[in-house]
Write an enzyme that holds these catalytic residues in place. Structure first.
Site, mmCIF file in Angstrom:
data_model
loop_
_atom_site.group_PDB
_atom_site.id
_atom_site.type_symbol
_atom_site.label_atom_id
_atom_site.label_comp_id
_atom_site.label_asym_id
_atom_site.label_seq_id
_atom_site.Cartn_x
_atom_site.Cartn_y
_atom_site.Cartn_z
ATOM 1 N N VAL A 38 0.811 -1.231 0.000
ATOM 2 C CA VAL A 38 0.000 0.000 0.000
ATOM 3 C C VAL A 38 0.840 1.276 0.000
ATOM 4 O O VAL A 38 0.307 2.365 -0.197
ATOM 5 C CB VAL A 38 -1.015 0.038 1.177
ATOM 6 C CG1 VAL A 38 -2.046 -1.066 1.056
ATOM 7 C CG2 VAL A 38 -0.315 0.017 2.534
ATOM 8 N N ASN B 259 -7.317 -1.563 5.872
ATOM 9 C CA ASN B 259 -6.971 -2.029 7.217
ATOM 10 C C ASN B 259 -5.466 -2.231 7.407
ATOM 11 O O ASN B 259 -5.000 -2.274 8.549
ATOM 12 C CB ASN B 259 -7.742 -3.347 7.452
ATOM 13 C CG ASN B 259 -7.164 -4.176 8.551
ATOM 14 O OD1 ASN B 259 -7.404 -3.918 9.728
ATOM 15 N ND2 ASN B 259 -6.362 -5.190 8.200
ATOM 16 N N SER C 195 -7.221 4.073 14.703
ATOM 17 C CA SER C 195 -6.967 3.568 16.065
ATOM 18 C C SER C 195 -7.522 4.577 17.045
ATOM 19 O O SER C 195 -7.655 5.763 16.719
ATOM 20 C CB SER C 195 -5.462 3.412 16.288
ATOM 21 O OG SER C 195 -5.200 3.105 17.650
ATOM 22 N N TYR D 25 2.938 6.424 15.793
ATOM 23 C CA TYR D 25 1.704 5.661 15.557
ATOM 24 C C TYR D 25 0.494 6.582 15.718
ATOM 25 O O TYR D 25 -0.413 6.602 14.877
ATOM 26 C CB TYR D 25 1.634 4.477 16.537
ATOM 27 C CG TYR D 25 0.464 3.551 16.292
ATOM 28 C CD1 TYR D 25 0.439 2.702 15.185
ATOM 29 C CD2 TYR D 25 -0.613 3.521 17.167
ATOM 30 C CE1 TYR D 25 -0.640 1.845 14.967
ATOM 31 C CE2 TYR D 25 -1.692 2.671 16.952
ATOM 32 C CZ TYR D 25 -1.702 1.834 15.848
ATOM 33 O OH TYR D 25 -2.771 0.990 15.625
ATOM 34 N N ALA D 26 0.498 7.400 16.797
ATOM 35 C CA ALA D 26 -0.620 8.330 17.031
ATOM 36 C C ALA D 26 -0.752 9.321 15.880
ATOM 37 O O ALA D 26 -1.854 9.577 15.394
ATOM 38 C CB ALA D 26 -0.424 9.065 18.357
ATOM 39 N N ALA D 27 0.370 9.877 15.440
ATOM 40 C CA ALA D 27 0.325 10.869 14.352
ATOM 41 C C ALA D 27 -0.204 10.235 13.070
ATOM 42 O O ALA D 27 -1.026 10.819 12.357
ATOM 43 C CB ALA D 27 1.724 11.447 14.121
ATOM 44 N N SER D 28 0.241 9.006 12.797
ATOM 45 C CA SER D 28 -0.188 8.351 11.553
ATOM 46 C C SER D 28 -1.680 8.044 11.584
ATOM 47 O O SER D 28 -2.371 8.158 10.573
ATOM 48 C CB SER D 28 0.618 7.067 11.321
ATOM 49 O OG SER D 28 0.268 6.057 12.249
ATOM 50 N N LYS D 29 -2.181 7.663 12.757
ATOM 51 C CA LYS D 29 -3.601 7.299 12.846
ATOM 52 C C LYS D 29 -4.493 8.542 12.921
ATOM 53 O O LYS D 29 -5.619 8.529 12.414
ATOM 54 C CB LYS D 29 -3.826 6.365 14.034
ATOM 55 C CG LYS D 29 -3.194 4.984 13.844
ATOM 56 C CD LYS D 29 -3.795 4.240 12.645
ATOM 57 C CE LYS D 29 -3.402 2.787 12.579
ATOM 58 N NZ LYS D 29 -4.028 2.068 11.461
HETATM 59 N N1 NAP Z 1 -4.906 -5.075 17.079
HETATM 60 C C1 NAP Z 1 -5.141 -3.980 17.734
HETATM 61 O O1 NAP Z 1 -5.177 -3.980 18.958
HETATM 62 C C2 NAP Z 1 -5.381 -2.686 16.988
HETATM 63 C C3 NAP Z 1 -5.785 -1.560 17.700
HETATM 64 C C4 NAP Z 1 -6.023 -0.363 17.023
HETATM 65 C C5 NAP Z 1 -5.863 -0.321 15.647
HETATM 66 N N2 NAP Z 1 -5.461 -1.438 14.976
HETATM 67 C C6 NAP Z 1 -5.286 -1.327 13.522
HETATM 68 O O2 NAP Z 1 -5.957 -2.401 12.895
HETATM 69 C C7 NAP Z 1 -5.274 -2.756 11.685
HETATM 70 C C8 NAP Z 1 -5.005 -4.258 11.686
HETATM 71 O O3 NAP Z 1 -4.194 -4.574 12.810
HETATM 72 P P1 NAP Z 1 -3.918 -6.074 13.301
HETATM 73 O O4 NAP Z 1 -3.884 -6.060 14.768
HETATM 74 O O5 NAP Z 1 -4.806 -7.020 12.580
HETATM 75 O O6 NAP Z 1 -2.394 -6.233 12.828
HETATM 76 P P2 NAP Z 1 -1.676 -7.273 11.850
HETATM 77 O O7 NAP Z 1 -2.136 -8.666 12.143
HETATM 78 O O8 NAP Z 1 -0.226 -6.964 11.945
HETATM 79 O O9 NAP Z 1 -2.247 -6.862 10.434
HETATM 80 C C9 NAP Z 1 -1.718 -5.839 9.658
HETATM 81 C C10 NAP Z 1 -1.707 -6.304 8.215
HETATM 82 O O10 NAP Z 1 -1.244 -5.251 7.378
HETATM 83 C C11 NAP Z 1 -0.446 -5.812 6.368
HETATM 84 N N3 NAP Z 1 0.511 -4.809 5.890
HETATM 85 C C12 NAP Z 1 1.501 -4.205 6.591
HETATM 86 N N4 NAP Z 1 2.201 -3.376 5.791
HETATM 87 C C13 NAP Z 1 1.622 -3.447 4.568
HETATM 88 C C14 NAP Z 1 1.890 -2.832 3.320
HETATM 89 N N5 NAP Z 1 2.903 -1.959 3.170
HETATM 90 N N6 NAP Z 1 1.093 -3.128 2.266
HETATM 91 C C15 NAP Z 1 0.077 -4.017 2.397
HETATM 92 N N7 NAP Z 1 -0.226 -4.640 3.553
HETATM 93 C C16 NAP Z 1 0.553 -4.355 4.620
HETATM 94 C C17 NAP Z 1 0.245 -7.010 7.029
HETATM 95 O O11 NAP Z 1 0.541 -8.045 6.115
HETATM 96 P P3 NAP Z 1 1.939 -8.148 5.293
HETATM 97 O O12 NAP Z 1 3.017 -7.823 6.286
HETATM 98 O O13 NAP Z 1 1.951 -9.522 4.778
HETATM 99 O O14 NAP Z 1 1.789 -7.144 4.223
HETATM 100 C C18 NAP Z 1 -0.811 -7.513 7.996
HETATM 101 O O15 NAP Z 1 -1.580 -8.567 7.458
HETATM 102 C C19 NAP Z 1 -4.014 -1.881 11.637
HETATM 103 O O16 NAP Z 1 -4.244 -0.759 10.817
HETATM 104 C C20 NAP Z 1 -3.844 -1.458 13.077
HETATM 105 O O17 NAP Z 1 -3.134 -0.235 13.218
HETATM 106 C C21 NAP Z 1 -5.219 -2.608 15.604
#
Ligand code: NAP
Length: 248
Positions: free
Chosen positions: A61, A87, A139, A153-157
């Site tokens: 992305v 996501n 987030s 992370y905060a700034a990006s979100k």
């Molecule tokens: N889990 C939480 O507690 C939480 C809380 C608040 C917000 N969030 C947000 O929810 C979203 C999902 O989080 P998650 O917990 O499910 O984390 P995760 O399991 O690490 O999922 C993130 C996904 O993004 C993909 N990704 C990373 N860099 C990428 C890139 N450059 N291009 C395409 N895909 C990419 C990764 O796959 P690859 O590395 O294979 O590309 C991975 O599958 C994120 O945006 C996170 O900030 C999560």
């Protein structure tokens, strides 16, 4: 079956929230495109989705040409894109004074620029076919909560939330509904502190989060699918915080 025959893209669908969301759409009848960088994990998502109509396509992305290729492939294969859940994201910890500059750049590129590039190409495809729905995953850290040590992370979100709301105003006239979900800690490895086990995390969040636990993947999936559905037809530029009361 709220998404019967809808064409739905989920980025970051190889793990965590993205995989659960991809499976949720597939269960409700969608043609799901699971996108991310790692083909193996995306294929696992597609293979384990109900209905047998999920496919895996790789994308980075942070790379406009890669995102353009993904959207073109979807439009060529299905004729349109109905729903996109942006996501994909990464987490990093580090105070402003200590954070390596390359880490700042990496997080901003994936979380903020990644959502910008995804929306840019998705909006073009949706305009061409008369409308669509976009849900961006932000987030509660950012626009809603600040915690020392989570600066980039905060700034990006916060950027995701602002970008999403602005795009919502720009696009609703074209029949494209854009909203944001801002999760608190959910049951994926991203919510584990360095060296922490899920059991340690359960003890920590009992004190930190008013509801006393992390969110379940079915709970965040339910919110995202609702926002993408016609039931949320009047929700435009909303940012729904789903965090057990942490930012209340
Ligand atoms: N889990 C939480 O507690 C939480 C809380 C608040 C917000 N969030 C947000 O929810 C979203 C999902 O989080 P998650 O917990 O499910 O984390 P995760 O399991 O690490 O999922 C993130 C996904 O993004 C993909 N990704 C990373 N860099 C990428 C890139 N450059 N291009 C395409 N895909 C990419 C990764 O796959 P690859 O590395 O294979 O590309 C991975 O599958 C994120 O945006 C996170 O900030 C999560």
């Amino acid at each position: 079956m709220r998404f019967a025959d809808k064409v739905v893209l989920v980025t970051g669908a190889g793990s965590g929230i993205g995989r659960a969301v991809a499976h949720g759409f597939a269960r409700e009848g969608a043609d799901v495109i699971a996108a991310g960088r790692t083909l193996k994990t995306l294929e696992e998502t597609a293979k384990t989705a109900e209905g047998g109509r999920a496919v895996a396509i790789t994308v980075d992305v942070t790379d406009s040409a890669s995102v353009a290729r993904l959207i073109n492939e979807i439009v060529e294969r299905y004729g349109r894109l109905d729903v996109a859940v942006n996501n994909a994201g990464v987490f990093t910890a580090g105070a402003v004074a200590d954070l390596p500059e390359r880490e700042w750049t990496r997080v901003m590129e994936v979380n903020a620029t990644g959502v910008f590039l995804a929306m840019k190409h998705e909006i073009a495809a949706m305009r061409a076919s008369g409308g669509g729905v976009i849900v961006n995953v932000s987030s509660n850290i950012g626009a809603h909560r600040r915690i020392p040590g989570l600066s980039a992370y905060a700034a990006s979100k916060a950027a995701v939330t602002a970008l999403s709301r602005t795009a919502a105003l720009e696009c609703i006239g074209d029949g494209i509904r854009i909203n944001t979900v801002s999760p608190g800690p959910h049951d994926t490895p991203m919510s584990l502190r360095p060296g922490e086990t899920p059991a340690d995390r359960a003890v920590r969040v009992r004190n930190e989060i008013p509801i006393g636990r992390v969110g379940g993947l079915d709970e965040i999936t339910g919110t995202i699918l609702w926002l993408a559905s016609d039931d949320a037809g009047f929700a435009v530029g909303a940012d729904i915080v789903v965090d057990g009361g942490a930012a209340a």
